[in-house]
Enzyme design. Structure first.
Site, mmCIF file in Angstrom:
data_model
loop_
_atom_site.group_PDB
_atom_site.id
_atom_site.type_symbol
_atom_site.label_atom_id
_atom_site.label_comp_id
_atom_site.label_asym_id
_atom_site.label_seq_id
_atom_site.Cartn_x
_atom_site.Cartn_y
_atom_site.Cartn_z
ATOM 1 N N HIS A 436 -0.127 12.090 -8.214
ATOM 2 C CA HIS A 436 0.123 10.655 -8.167
ATOM 3 C C HIS A 436 0.201 10.052 -9.566
ATOM 4 O O HIS A 436 0.430 8.861 -9.727
ATOM 5 C CB HIS A 436 -1.006 9.992 -7.351
ATOM 6 C CG HIS A 436 -0.775 8.568 -7.001
ATOM 7 N ND1 HIS A 436 -1.537 7.538 -7.523
ATOM 8 C CD2 HIS A 436 0.128 7.978 -6.173
ATOM 9 C CE1 HIS A 436 -1.123 6.386 -7.020
ATOM 10 N NE2 HIS A 436 -0.111 6.622 -6.218
ATOM 11 N N TYR A 470 6.456 -5.472 -8.633
ATOM 12 C CA TYR A 470 5.109 -4.923 -8.729
ATOM 13 C C TYR A 470 4.584 -5.200 -10.138
ATOM 14 O O TYR A 470 5.270 -4.909 -11.113
ATOM 15 C CB TYR A 470 5.111 -3.409 -8.514
ATOM 16 C CG TYR A 470 5.201 -2.919 -7.094
ATOM 17 C CD1 TYR A 470 5.865 -3.637 -6.119
ATOM 18 C CD2 TYR A 470 4.617 -1.703 -6.727
ATOM 19 C CE1 TYR A 470 5.958 -3.176 -4.818
ATOM 20 C CE2 TYR A 470 4.707 -1.229 -5.426
ATOM 21 C CZ TYR A 470 5.380 -1.969 -4.478
ATOM 22 O OH TYR A 470 5.471 -1.510 -3.191
ATOM 23 N N HIS A 594 -0.473 -4.575 -8.666
ATOM 24 C CA HIS A 594 -0.491 -3.127 -8.450
ATOM 25 C C HIS A 594 -1.216 -2.348 -9.548
ATOM 26 O O HIS A 594 -1.542 -1.180 -9.368
ATOM 27 C CB HIS A 594 0.965 -2.641 -8.343
ATOM 28 C CG HIS A 594 1.120 -1.221 -7.922
ATOM 29 N ND1 HIS A 594 1.491 -0.214 -8.794
ATOM 30 C CD2 HIS A 594 0.961 -0.628 -6.716
ATOM 31 C CE1 HIS A 594 1.550 0.931 -8.146
ATOM 32 N NE2 HIS A 594 1.229 0.719 -6.891
#
Length: 700
Positions: A436, A470, A594
């Site tokens: 990630h 974002y 975010h």
């Protein structure tokens, strides 16, 4: 739901967050189409919640394994019931806002979305013509019941009308038959624009155009009634073994199975008679718990597509991304990185500098190698195309593609295959882990043959589309110790090295959690000595119990803790003797918050980290995440300033109580109104203007 132990249930906390989104739709001070956008986002969020979280909880119940249930901090059956109750309450509010606020607001602006209004005479023929010329060819009516070789099937997330019919030749009630009919919103506009009449703009749901013409679909039958239905299927990819065989092929197979997976929610018009619901249950083998009542229309995330004939009115003005003069005034982003670190803040500042970073690396003859991790990539990605260009220009390009990124699996696989065809070395998902991290490394040689490394670290995906809404931070740096450790990260994800040590970067599976625990402990030590001690953490989600416990301990020691948690927050704030020194705020505004930010007071010498990782079990234990320090003092000051605006927000921030209720942060008497996202933009804008002035003065 009663508080469970020291932690609030994750799924109820998420529902609290989604209700906060709905509160934006309720805010009459916002432009009307901004409110429609939040209605759509709420609906989309809830749809995914059922496909993922509700499906997961229901699977736990079906497993019926007492040992597994004992290991959980909640009873899944009781939790599911409370989840349903909360969703029902929120859906009631949703319907009220739509009927009593949004639709009247449209009418006040001469926009009518047909609901209960009688059809204007001019529109009857127009609707009939549109149906016959555009809609009819997409319809697939299916009579249900009776003998048929094909078992009826409802596609995942598709819209249908469930219709009760009666033969025109046999009018007895017992002769009623049923059918379902697709609503082809994937091929046609969900909202059909009709002829403007006397200055009023008219639109109609595609669903209703079909309703008005059902007699043409079922000749020989009388249409008795019709109701909308929709089936959500379990979105999990069930891969039993990631360690053997071809993982990509297993994922492709699981993606096909996802579309025919078990029900997660069967959504139906709540006014549907019981007899029709029972027929549906029998026909599609649905259980009682599969059924969930809704309104007349489903998939209301399509509200994003409702035309705005008054544009640009009725919507907030778009903030133009700011140009960063330090990068504008240079021919090369790579050269600028050699002079100093560059910290960028999206979407306030232009994402073009990241595109330039990769485009320059692709064509610069001195660049030898590019490495990058991709988690969610744009469907039409400039970055992927730059990587392909680099490979065709003879550079060694290595791309780690996470093909287990939920709902982006197909897009990521497609890009991976395209990049592989161009000669790029593709590394796919690691068994048992998701990568990630949002990092990239460019290796360049100078005229003397010396190697230089250029690193990108980010809190958000390499996705120029989501970078428009974002809020994220990225660091462009040539810091030798950071680039050296980033090389180790790529060694690991590319399978070259396993036994690695990191001193500066925080890498899950190695030192990320341990370092954060040490930093919290250091603040505890300061507090116990009577020294200033503070922690500020900004996350999307806070769920992992070890980290929560450490924050509780810090609170009890007297550390002042401020948390900005957009979504799930399993920590229970404001409890005497446990968490009275912890304040939790939630910030929901035009942009999606975010970024992950960590500030440790360090006795008035703050340390600042940014990261890709939330504090959830999946991030800390089942993913490769990268956190990175901000060493540059100017960059550190920027992060602290931006976080200060967010902590001072008294227009869009709410504070959470111990039951996850959203309470508005009200402005103090004689204090200015602060809307963090607006303040951040204006502050960054002024900063660039001052830079221009200072450069102009120096040249004068």
């Amino acid at each position: 739901m009663q508080q469970v132990s020291r932690y609030f249930p994750r799924d109820l906390s998420w529902l609290s967050f989604n209700y906060r989104v709905l509160l934006e739709a309720k805010d009459a001070t916002l432009p009307l189409y901004d409110r429609l956008q939040f209605m759509a986002i709420y609906s989309s969020n809830l749809d995914e919640f059922f496909r993922v979280r509700v499906a997961f909880i229901r699977s736990l119940i079906r497993l019926d394994k007492p040992k597994l249930k004992r290991e959980l901090s909640y009873d899944p059956t009781v939790l599911l019931q409370h989840m349903y109750e909360e969703v029902h309450r929120q859906q009631t509010d949703y319907g009220y806002i739509l009927r009593n606020s949004i639709l009247p607001g449209l009418r006040e602006n001469n926009i009518i979305l047909y609901q209960q209004e009688p059809l204007h005479a001019l529109h009857e023929q127009e609707i009939r013509h549109f149906f016959r010329s555009k809609v009819l060819s997409y319809l697939q009516p299916v009579l249900l019941g009776g003998s048929t070789a094909n078992k009826p099937f409802l596609e995942n997330r598709a819209l249908y009308l469930f219709v009760k019919l009666r033969s025109k030749h046999r009018l007895e009630e017992s002769e009623s038959v049923y059918a379902h009919l697709n609503i082809p919103s994937e091929h046609l506009p969900r909202f059909v624009e009709l002829q403007k009449v006397e200055g009023i703009n008219y639109y109609m749901f595609l669903d209703d155009i079909i309703r008005y013409n059902l007699a043409s679909v079922f000749p020989g039958y009388e249409v008795v009634e019709a109701y909308s239905i929709k089936l959500n299927r379990d979105a999990e990819l069930y891969i039993t073994d990631e360690f053997t065989g071809d993982l990509q092929e297993k994922i492709k197979k699981s993606l096909r199975q996802r579309e025919v997976g078990p029900p997660a929610r069967f959504l139906y018009d709540a006014s549907m008679p019981e007899a029709m619901r029972q027929f549906l249950a029998n026909t599609f083998e649905l259980q009682k718990d599969d059924f969930f009542p809704g309104g007349k229309y489903h998939n209301l995330y399509d509200l994003l597509k409702l035309p705005n004939p008054c544009a640009p009115a009725l919507r907030s003005p778009v903030l133009t991304p700011l140009l960063v003069q330090a990068l504008e005034n240079t021919e090369s982003v790579l050269d600028a990185m050699e002079e100093k670190d560059h910290l960028l803040h999206f979407p306030y500042q232009s994402y073009d500098y990241i595109l330039r970073f990769f485009n320059e690396a692709a064509i610069d003859p001195a660049v030898q190698e590019i490495k990058i991790t991709l988690y969610r990539i744009a469907a039409h990605s400039f970055i992927a195309n730059a990587l392909i260009s680099a490979a065709r220009n003879g550079k060694k390009v290595t791309v780690f593609v996470e093909v287990k990124a939920r709902f982006d699996e197909e897009n990521n696989l497609r890009w991976a295959e395209k990049m592989k065809e161009a000669g790029i070395e593709i590394i796919y998902s690691l068994p048992g882990l998701k990568v990630h991290a949002k990092v990239a490394l460019v290796i360049r040689k100078d005229a003397q043959g010396a190697e230089k490394k250029y690193a990108y670290f980010g809190t958000g995906n390499f996705n120029e589309n989501t970078a428009r809404f974002y809020t994220d931070h990225s660091l462009l740096t040539c810091h030798p110790k950071l680039t050296k450790e980033l090389s180790k990260v790529f060694d690991y994800v590319c399978g070259q090295k396993k036994d690695l040590h990191f001193k500066r970067l925080l890498v899950s599976q190695f030192n990320l959690q341990e370092t954060f625990l040490e930093l919290i402990n250091r603040e505890i030590g300061y507090a116990k000595k009577g020294l200033p001690a503070s922690i500020i953490i900004k996350l999307n989600n806070l769920e992992e119990e070890t980290m929560i416990d450490q924050l509780y301990e810090a609170s009890q020691a007297g550390v002042e803790i401020s948390l900005i948690i957009r979504g799930v927050c399993c920590l229970v704030p404001g409890v005497k003797g446990l968490s009275e020194n912890i304040r939790v705020i939630r910030l929901v505004d035009h942009y999606l918050e975010h970024a992950r930010v960590f500030v440790f007071g360090n006795n008035h010498n703050p340390e600042v980290y940014l990261a890709s990782a939330d504090w959830m079990k999946r991030n800390l234990y089942r993913r490769i995440e990268v956190g990175f320090p901000i060493y540059d003092e100017a960059g550190k000051a920027e992060i602290l300033k931006l976080i200060h605006f967010q902590l001072q927000d008294n227009m869009k921030a709410v504070w959470l109580d111990s039951n996850q209720q959203n309470h508005p942060v009200l402005p103090e008497l004689d204090k200015p109104l602060i809307r963090a996202q607006t303040q951040v933009y204006e502050w960054l804008k002024q900063k660039e203007e001052k830079y221009i002035t200072s450069v102009s003065n120096s040249l004068a």
